[in-house]
Design a protein around this motif. Structure first.
Motif, PDB file in Angstrom:
ATOM      1  N   ALA A   1      46.058  64.606  38.990  1.00  6.66           N
ATOM      2  CA  ALA A   1      46.757  63.468  39.594  1.00  6.66           C
ATOM      3  C   ALA A   1      47.216  62.508  38.504  1.00  6.66           C
ATOM      4  CB  ALA A   1      45.840  62.758  40.575  1.00  6.66           C
ATOM      5  N   VAL A   2      48.424  61.980  38.668  1.00  9.21           N
ATOM      6  CA  VAL A   2      49.007  61.136  37.630  1.00  9.21           C
ATOM      7  C   VAL A   2      48.309  59.783  37.521  1.00  9.21           C
ATOM      8  CG1 VAL A   2      50.771  59.905  38.966  1.00  9.21           C
ATOM      9  CG2 VAL A   2      51.277  60.637  36.613  1.00  9.21           C
ATOM     10  N   GLY A   3      47.400  59.483  38.454  1.00  3.22           N
ATOM     11  CA  GLY A   3      46.627  58.252  38.362  1.00  3.22           C
ATOM     12  C   GLY A   3      45.885  58.121  37.044  1.00  3.22           C
ATOM     13  N   TRP A   4      45.507  59.248  36.456  1.00  3.30           N
ATOM     14  CA  TRP A   4      44.853  59.220  35.138  1.00  3.30           C
ATOM     15  C   TRP A   4      45.802  58.587  34.119  1.00  3.30           C
ATOM     16  CZ3 TRP A   4      39.908  61.341  34.492  1.00  3.30           C
ATOM     17  CH2 TRP A   4      39.422  62.063  35.584  1.00  3.30           C
ATOM     18  N   ALA A   5      47.063  59.039  34.157  1.00 10.00           N
ATOM     19  CA  ALA A   5      48.046  58.506  33.218  1.00 10.00           C
ATOM     20  C   ALA A   5      48.284  57.027  33.476  1.00 10.00           C
ATOM     21  CB  ALA A   5      49.356  59.289  33.341  1.00 10.00           C
ATOM     22  N   ASN A   6      48.246  56.626  34.736  1.00 14.60           N
ATOM     23  CA  ASN A   6      48.436  55.233  35.097  1.00 14.60           C
ATOM     24  C   ASN A   6      47.377  54.354  34.432  1.00 14.60           C
ATOM     25  OD1 ASN A   6      48.879  52.774  36.470  1.00 14.60           O
ATOM     26  ND2 ASN A   6      49.623  53.854  38.267  1.00 14.60           N
TER      27      ASN A   6
ATOM     28  N   PHE B   1      40.607  52.169  36.084  1.00 12.69           N
ATOM     29  CA  PHE B   1      40.897  52.991  37.254  1.00 12.69           C
ATOM     30  C   PHE B   1      40.787  52.122  38.503  1.00 12.69           C
ATOM     31  CE2 PHE B   1      39.787  56.691  34.544  1.00 12.69           C
ATOM     32  CZ  PHE B   1      40.907  57.471  34.824  1.00 12.69           C
ATOM     33  N   GLN B   2      41.739  52.268  39.411  1.00 14.16           N
ATOM     34  CA  GLN B   2      41.748  51.557  40.674  1.00 14.16           C
ATOM     35  C   GLN B   2      41.664  52.572  41.820  1.00 14.16           C
ATOM     36  OE1 GLN B   2      41.695  48.251  40.669  1.00 14.16           O
ATOM     37  NE2 GLN B   2      41.908  48.191  38.431  1.00 14.16           N
ATOM     38  N   PRO B   3      41.135  52.190  42.988  1.00  7.74           N
ATOM     39  CA  PRO B   3      41.070  53.140  44.106  1.00  7.74           C
ATOM     40  C   PRO B   3      42.397  53.821  44.404  1.00  7.74           C
ATOM     41  CG  PRO B   3      39.858  51.148  44.648  1.00  7.74           C
ATOM     42  CD  PRO B   3      40.551  50.884  43.335  1.00  7.74           C
ATOM     43  N   ALA B   4      43.501  53.069  44.328  1.00  2.00           N
ATOM     44  CA  ALA B   4      44.812  53.637  44.649  1.00  2.00           C
ATOM     45  C   ALA B   4      45.227  54.733  43.673  1.00  2.00           C
ATOM     46  CB  ALA B   4      45.872  52.535  44.666  1.00  2.00           C
ATOM     47  N   HIS B   5      44.656  54.746  42.463  1.00  2.24           N
ATOM     48  CA  HIS B   5      44.968  55.802  41.502  1.00  2.24           C
ATOM     49  C   HIS B   5      44.495  57.162  41.991  1.00  2.24           C
ATOM     50  CE1 HIS B   5      44.965  52.692  37.959  1.00  2.24           C
ATOM     51  NE2 HIS B   5      46.048  52.631  38.714  1.00  2.24           N
ATOM     52  N   PHE B   6      43.526  57.163  42.913  1.00  3.86           N
ATOM     53  CA  PHE B   6      42.888  58.397  43.352  1.00  3.86           C
ATOM     54  C   PHE B   6      43.331  58.836  44.742  1.00  3.86           C
ATOM     55  CE2 PHE B   6      39.116  56.846  40.628  1.00  3.86           C
ATOM     56  CZ  PHE B   6      39.710  57.341  39.476  1.00  3.86           C
ATOM     57  N   HIS B   7      44.505  58.351  45.178  1.00  4.87           N
ATOM     58  CA  HIS B   7      45.015  58.738  46.487  1.00  4.87           C
ATOM     59  C   HIS B   7      43.969  58.308  47.534  1.00  4.87           C
ATOM     60  CE1 HIS B   7      46.873  61.391  49.572  1.00  4.87           C
ATOM     61  NE2 HIS B   7      47.956  61.333  48.805  1.00  4.87           N
ATOM     62  N   ALA B   8      43.875  58.996  48.664  1.00  3.40           N
ATOM     63  CA  ALA B   8      42.938  58.611  49.730  1.00  3.40           C
ATOM     64  C   ALA B   8      41.484  58.726  49.276  1.00  3.40           C
ATOM     65  CB  ALA B   8      43.169  59.473  50.967  1.00  3.40           C
TER      66      ALA B   8
ATOM     67  N   GLY C   1      36.420  59.181  29.584  1.00  4.39           N
ATOM     68  CA  GLY C   1      37.010  58.250  30.526  1.00  4.39           C
ATOM     69  C   GLY C   1      36.544  58.497  31.942  1.00  4.39           C
ATOM     70  N   TRP C   2      36.447  59.789  32.347  1.00  2.00           N
ATOM     71  CA  TRP C   2      36.050  60.084  33.721  1.00  2.00           C
ATOM     72  C   TRP C   2      34.575  59.766  33.954  1.00  2.00           C
ATOM     73  CZ3 TRP C   2      37.064  59.749  38.310  1.00  2.00           C
ATOM     74  CH2 TRP C   2      36.345  60.410  39.319  1.00  2.00           C
ATOM     75  N   ILE C   3      33.707  60.165  33.041  1.00  2.00           N
ATOM     76  CA  ILE C   3      32.285  59.862  33.214  1.00  2.00           C
ATOM     77  C   ILE C   3      32.074  58.347  33.206  1.00  2.00           C
ATOM     78  CG2 ILE C   3      30.000  60.091  32.152  1.00  2.00           C
ATOM     79  CD1 ILE C   3      30.820  62.878  31.228  1.00  2.00           C
ATOM     80  N   GLY C   4      32.813  57.665  32.334  1.00  2.00           N
ATOM     81  CA  GLY C   4      32.747  56.203  32.331  1.00  2.00           C
ATOM     82  C   GLY C   4      33.251  55.622  33.630  1.00  2.00           C
ATOM     83  N   ALA C   5      34.314  56.222  34.204  1.00  2.00           N
ATOM     84  CA  ALA C   5      34.876  55.729  35.467  1.00  2.00           C
ATOM     85  C   ALA C   5      33.874  55.871  36.598  1.00  2.00           C
ATOM     86  CB  ALA C   5      36.161  56.489  35.791  1.00  2.00           C
ATOM     87  N   ILE C   6      33.112  56.965  36.616  1.00  2.00           N
ATOM     88  CA  ILE C   6      32.099  57.153  37.660  1.00  2.00           C
ATOM     89  C   ILE C   6      31.086  56.009  37.612  1.00  2.00           C
ATOM     90  CG2 ILE C   6      30.188  58.606  38.421  1.00  2.00           C
ATOM     91  CD1 ILE C   6      31.801  61.036  37.477  1.00  2.00           C
ATOM     92  N   VAL C   7      30.591  55.709  36.406  1.00  2.00           N
ATOM     93  CA  VAL C   7      29.602  54.634  36.267  1.00  2.00           C
ATOM     94  C   VAL C   7      30.232  53.287  36.603  1.00  2.00           C
ATOM     95  CG1 VAL C   7      28.111  53.419  34.621  1.00  2.00           C
ATOM     96  CG2 VAL C   7      28.216  55.922  34.609  1.00  2.00           C
TER      97      VAL C   7
END
Length: 340
Positions: A12-17, A80-87, A145-151
């Motif tokens: 998903a392009v939300g990562w790039a965002n 990362f924002q909720p909207a970056h991850f679609h629904a 970035g993803w593991i950090g985003a989870i935390v």
């Protein structure tokens, strides 16, 4: 050799965002890096847009080079924002517990990226969320970035001072900025580990979240399931799940009806599900059980309404099924929730 864009994992392009936002906050021209990574800059406004995973990895590597910071991925994690991850973003933020949050990552992460899988394990004293890369050539900063985003998300929906018990990373320690990792996670960080794993205390995983909203989470879960079914028409399990959720309140959620809507015979449906090591009945039971618990958490929804929403002919049939799933009656389950 040119990559096969049809078979390569997409993201998903939300990562790039989030990467673009982090670059711009540091005064960098993200548009130039997007062009070099061959990612349409305007695509960041569409959460449903997906690009080849290697392009996201390349963009992250360019960002690290531009900023000179090997821990850049951890900075991205906070943007990362909720909207970056679609629904799925709204489902995650509406989870009733960190346990539910992690289960959604396990079941639905493919909406965000086809390049990793998540596994949740319960041990005697803690839970482990394991992130397994499908493409081992993924940039290590993207995984940071993803593991950090989870935390970071856990801190947003649970409490700002949340800390995991520890974090294990397959990546080697960076030559510089290694201290940024323990500063970010506020927990021991083990580099060059066998797996990428976040360790959670059980009391944290099972605590009720103040932002929890079972109805909102369920509605977004439905959107996620439907979207995943469209992403992969060969995934018969997700197609069946989407149809079951749609038909449950009608009371016409039979195997024959599902097969008809999918334009295949009952036998072919049976065989396809068998190849996935499941069955129509197992899918129906799992969905009903999960939805029942979510509905019961909503105090304003009566048991007769829940029975109707789940396709039962009366409350007694629903109560018997619920006791089979949980070992307690719906009333006892709701009473236990109110007592916590």
């Amino acid at each position: 050799m040119e990559k096969d864009s049809q078979s390569e994992p997409r993201t998903a392009v939300g990562w790039a965002n989030a990467i673009a936002m982090t670059l711009e906050m540091q005064g960098k021209n993200s548009a130039l890096l997007f062009k070099e990574a061959d990612i349409p800059y305007q695509s960041t406004s569409d959460p449903s847009c997906r690009v080849e995973a290697h392009k996201i990895f390349h963009l992250m590597q360019l960002a690290v080079k531009t900023t000179g910071n090997p821990s850049f991925g951890l900075q991205v994690a906070c943007n990362f924002q909720p909207a970056h991850f679609h629904a799925l973003g709204f489902s995650l933020y509406s989870s009733s517990s960190l346990y539910d949050f992690c289960l959604r990552l396990v079941h639905y992460f493919r909406l965000l990226s086809e390049n990793a899988k998540h596994y949740l394990h319960e041990d005697e004293e803690h839970y482990r969320l394991v992130i397994e890369l499908i493409n081992p050539k993924a940039s290590i900063e993207s995984l940071d970035g993803w593991i950090g985003a989870i935390v970071h998300m856990c801190r947003s929906i649970y409490r700002p001072d949340f800390t995991p018990l520890k974090v294990e990373l397959e990546r080697p320690a960076p030559e510089s900025h290694a201290e940024d990792f323990e500063r970010f996670f506020r927990a021991p960080v083990i580099f060059s580990a066998p797996t990428n794993t976040i360790y959670f205390a059980k009391e944290d995983m099972l605590a009720h979240l103040p932002s929890g909203n079972s109805d909102l989470a369920r509605r977004n879960d439905e959107v996620v399931i439907e979207y995943l079914a469209r992403l992969d028409r060969e995934d018969i399990v997700r197609q069946v799940e989407a149809k079951v959720i749609e038909l449950l309140p009608t009371g016409e959620c039979s195997k024959d009806r599902i097969a008809s809507l999918l334009h295949i015979s009952q036998r072919k449906l049976h065989n396809k599900l068998e190849q996935k090591n499941t069955s129509y009945q197992e899918i129906l039971e799992n969905l009903r059980s999960n939805l029942a618990k979510q509905y019961i958490e909503q105090k304003n929804v009566s048991f007769s309404e829940i029975a109707f929403l789940l396709g039962f002919t009366d409350t007694s049939n629903f109560a018997r099924a619920f006791r089979r799933w949980t070992g307690v009656s719906p009333t006892q389950y709701r009473d236990q929730l109110e007592g916590d």
